[in-house]
Write an enzyme that holds these catalytic residues in place. Structure first.
Site, mmCIF file in Angstrom:
data_model
loop_
_atom_site.group_PDB
_atom_site.id
_atom_site.type_symbol
_atom_site.label_atom_id
_atom_site.label_comp_id
_atom_site.label_asym_id
_atom_site.label_seq_id
_atom_site.Cartn_x
_atom_site.Cartn_y
_atom_site.Cartn_z
ATOM 1 N N GLU A 157 0.862 -1.140 0.021
ATOM 2 C CA GLU A 157 0.029 0.025 -0.096
ATOM 3 C C GLU A 157 0.849 1.224 0.008
ATOM 4 O O GLU A 157 0.613 2.041 1.119
ATOM 5 C CB GLU A 157 -0.984 -0.203 1.119
ATOM 6 C CG GLU A 157 -1.975 -1.291 1.390
ATOM 7 C CD GLU A 157 -2.963 -1.116 2.246
ATOM 8 O OE1 GLU A 157 -3.112 -0.036 2.982
ATOM 9 O OE2 GLU A 157 -4.020 -2.002 2.019
ATOM 10 N N GLU A 358 -5.431 -8.578 1.115
ATOM 11 C CA GLU A 358 -6.239 -8.223 2.412
ATOM 12 C C GLU A 358 -7.538 -7.911 2.059
ATOM 13 O O GLU A 358 -7.993 -7.404 1.256
ATOM 14 C CB GLU A 358 -5.395 -7.008 2.835
ATOM 15 C CG GLU A 358 -4.143 -7.046 3.440
ATOM 16 C CD GLU A 358 -3.403 -5.929 3.999
ATOM 17 O OE1 GLU A 358 -4.405 -4.985 4.711
ATOM 18 O OE2 GLU A 358 -2.373 -5.714 3.953
#
Ligand code: FCB
Length: 782
Positions: A157, A358
């Protein structure tokens, strides 16, 4: 039993990250990271550094085939560069060996946000050198583990690391600089590229990166993805999408920044940090893209809205709330946005292999001696898995699903408050206990699929119906409140037992942390001439007081007062907020609804939002007034209207226009501001411009009274040669000579509906807007 199966060989597992679970922050020579102190709680986390064997066993027992963990850079290189800490490498070697022994495939992430503090001191991610240091670090880790770890993710991320870490400063290192944020983003991309080269040189079989995805939608699109957008909204959506997604996807997969983003980067950070050849380094062949998905981003165009510091360049874009179910984090639950996302990635970047790296949710679990019940989490994961399966059937190339996360852990700036784990951790004792969701996930893995019809779970409603009490009563009983009589309690508990009901977040949130106080927020000075206001305030107050609430009156008249009101709600000093009335350009409603405190509005909100409101049907009222004038033979009708930033007056104008259009006539307008004086001026102007005018419709009765005066001054007789109709203030309209024809607003009914709406919201029920009819009252003036 019918099973909705996943493809054969589909990879099931879990993801974690080093800082969030390891603890042992000073064990065996680890150096400090930027997160060690930033979280504000001791970074012992789950003590996984010492308990990793137990955790591997847990995963094995749950049948997991894959585990994505992250390597802590400061454990390997305590100074960020230079001297290697052999004990750090030993730890990951032991972990990988334990995984392989348990039949679990390791997926290693090299950077999950825990930058060595030593590198932060030397400039951190805004400095180019950090990317080079990352490549060195990647080479060191791969040299030791490359023979056993097949799949490597470079960075996790990068948008969050760059923009939440350096733009809004909510994450470590807590900087607030758009320039630093954009430079960090570029250097994280460069780190990926250089790291990928280093990994390949060390013989890595597969290299990928992990990005965060939040499909960008307008509030209306959340229920209908295909909904066409206005030009302004489309532009707002594209701008946020470029910042969050394309800023990373395009350099990684196409070797270029998106053309529409470059000017934004240049404006905030210049382009000096983007060197020739960088993008070719960034665009290394990618074997696998890790997709993290939790929730969409909901935005719309809103002129005047200030930029959110996490999204530099987002001025004029409003981040909005939607009345969907949310997790305890307040994140809207929109599983089919995952399908939308996977469809897009498949279409725009064909041939790319994807993996859900995720997905998961924070909920308040019910911890009892006989187990940890987390129906909400099971439902969340199940719905997302269904969406994922649909995408795979549509052709998305998705290797597997890694749930976030194995253990309740240390959720960054939120510390231990957040519970994302399938396994509960008692942070006093470090005892691990699988939640219901872990056992359910084990069954999903075992079946490689979901049971076709989701089992019907008893709800709060079912229990309430069985016990013949209200939902609120059930909620009180399951939350152990003492205000319920023993008989009622017994019958509720009996129903709970018979139905096998497990309380969930909805049940708990009904009564927890109640203040029994409701804020009534008024933007009074702006609307001083609105006769509705005092009446509604009086009614709403007495109705809510009757329901046992205390009322706090708050004035929203300055930017500072807006901030104060939002802080008041954020601090949960109130159970709910009634806000009246909204104007165009006013985003207080949006900001308040983002606090998660139940909110209802008097009046349709100025920007499209799904916050429930009560409104009188202004459009129909104005149309009825205009039709009445037409029916009595008037043809040259003027309207005095305003202020134009009030939603209600806009609606009155719209109704008037529509009725005229149906009769083939065109509107003649003069602008006022609801006051008597402005009515005189505006009507005088209309009569001056069009001496043949035979009727005036005023957006408010005070304006109509002003128009009567202007008519008299112009020597016009009402109603004989000029009809006048007002709107909204039945009392004022009755006191004139001649008495005014007007449109009556359902004041008491609106107040009642508002109070009811708020009470339903406080009980956790979802609510729809209420639009109440208005009524034309014909008197002498028309
Ligand atoms: C993601 C992070 C992960 C965790 C979840 C809730 O953005 O990658 O570490 O915090 O959110």
């Amino acid at each position: 039993m019918n099973i909705a199966r996943f493809p054969e060989g589909f990879v099931w597992g879990a993801s974690t990250s080093a800082f969030q679970i390891e603890g042992g922050t000073s064990a065996d020579g680890r150096g400090p990271s930027i997160w060690d102190d930033f979280a504000g709680v001791p970074a012992d986390a789950c003590d996984h550094y010492h308990r990793y064997r137990d955790d591997v066993r847990l995963m094995k027992d749950l049948g997991m085939a894959a585990y994505r963990f992250s390597v802590s850079w400061p454990r390997i290189l305590p100074e960020g560069a230079g001297k290697v800490n052999a004990a750090g490498l030993d730890f990951y070697e032991r972990l990988v060996d334990a995984l392989l022994e348990a039949g679990i495939t390791p997926y290693a992430t090299l950077y999950h946000w825990d930058l060595p503090q030593a590198l932060e001191v030397r400039g951190g991610w805004p400095a180019r050198d950090t990317a080079r240091r990352f490549a060195d670090y990647a080479a060191i880790v791969a040299a030791r583990l490359g023979d056993r770890v097949r799949t490597w993710f470079t960075v996790n991320e990068p948008w969050v690391a760059a923009f939440v870490g350096h733009g809004s400063g909510v994450h470590a290192p807590g900087r607030r600089s758009a320039a630093d944020a954009f430079r960090s983003a570029h250097h994280l991309l460069l780190a990926h590229g250089m790291g990928a080269q280093a990994l390949r040189a060390a013989g890595a079989a597969e290299v990928g990166a992990v990005l965060n995805f939040s499909p960008v939608l307008t509030p209306a699109q959340v229920g209908d993805f295909d909904r066409p957008l206005s030009e302004e909204d489309a532009e707002a959506v594209a701008r946020i999408d470029a910042l969050v997604h394309r800023q990373f996807l395009d350099p990684l997969l196409r070797g270029a920044y998106p053309a529409d983003l470059l000017p934004v980067i240049e404006e905030h950070a210049g382009l000096g940090h983007v060197h020739d050849g960088d993008l070719a380094v960034v665009a290394q062949p990618l074997d696998l893209l890790g997709v993290n998905y939790y929730t969409p981003a909901v935005v719309q165009a809103q002129p005047g809205e200030a930029a959110d510091p996490a999204f530099p360049g987002s001025a004029g874009v409003l981040f909005s709330t939607i009345p969907t179910a949310v997790t305890a984090m307040g994140w809207p639950i929109v599983p089919n946005a995952l399908s939308l996302l996977l469809r897009r990635l498949t279409r725009e970047y064909p041939g790319l292999e994807l993996m859900l790296t995720e997905n998961g949710a924070d909920f308040v679990d019910t911890v009892t001696p006989d187990g940890i019940h987390d129906v909400d989490r099971v439902q969340f994961i199940e719905e997302h898995l269904r969406a994922l399966r649909t995408s795979i059937q549509e052709g998305a190339n998705v290797r597997g699903y890694l749930v976030w996360t194995l253990l309740d852990n240390l959720e960054w700036a939120d510390g231990h408050r957040r519970k994302f784990g399938l396994v509960h951790v008692d942070f006093e004792t470090q005892r691990r206990r699988p939640k219901d969701s872990a056992l359910w996930y084990r069954d999903v893995i075992r079946r490689n699929g979901l049971t076709e019809v989701p089992p019907k779970r008893p709800t709060l409603e079912t229990v309430a119906a069985r016990a013949r009490v209200s939902r609120a009563t059930v909620s009180r009983v399951v939350n152990g409140e003492t205000s319920v009589s023993p008989e009622v309690r017994a019958s509720v508990l009996q129903a709970v037992k018979e139905l096998g009901y497990v309380p969930n977040a909805a049940a708990r949130s009904l009564v927890t942390r109640r203040t029994d106080t409701v804020a009534l927020v008024l933007s009074v000075p702006r609307n001083a001439a609105d006769p509705l206001l005092p009446a509604v305030v009086q009614y709403v107050t007495s109705l809510l007081e009757g329901a046992g609430k205390q009322i706090t009156l708050m004035l929203a008249d300055t930017a500072e007062s807006h901030r104060r009101i939002v802080r008041h709600a954020e601090a949960r000093l109130v159970d709910g907020v009634v806000l009246l009335p909204p104007e165009r350009g006013d985003t207080l409603a949006e900001h308040l609804s983002r606090t998660g405190v139940p909110l209802v509005l008097l009046g349709r909100p100025p920007v499209s939002s799904l916050v429930p409101y009560v409104e009188a049907d202004n459009v129909a009222g104005a149309a009825a007034a205009t039709e009445h004038l037409l029916a009595t033979g008037r043809r040259r009708i003027g309207m005095i209207c305003g202020p134009m930033d009030l939603v209600a007056t806009q609606d009155r104008l719209a109704g008037h226009r529509a009725a005229l259009e149906r009769a083939g006539l065109r509107p003649r307008l003069a602008i006022g501001d609801l006051t008597r004086a402005s009515g005189t001026a505006a009507a005088g102007q209309l009569l001056g411009d069009s001496p043949d005018l035979d009727a005036i419709f005023a957006a408010g009765d005070q304006m109509a009274i002003g128009a009567l005066r202007a008519a008299r001054a112009a020597g016009r007789r009402v109603p004989d040669d000029l009809a006048i109709v007002g709107f909204g203030d039945i009392d004022a309209a009755s006191a004139t000579t001649p008495a005014l024809t007007t449109v009556r607003l359902p004041v008491a009914e609106q107040a009642l509906a508002l109070a009811r709406l708020l009470l339903s919201r406080l009980e956790g029920r979802s609510t729809a807007p209420v639009v109440l009819p208005t009524r034309l009252v014909v008197r002498e003036s028309a």
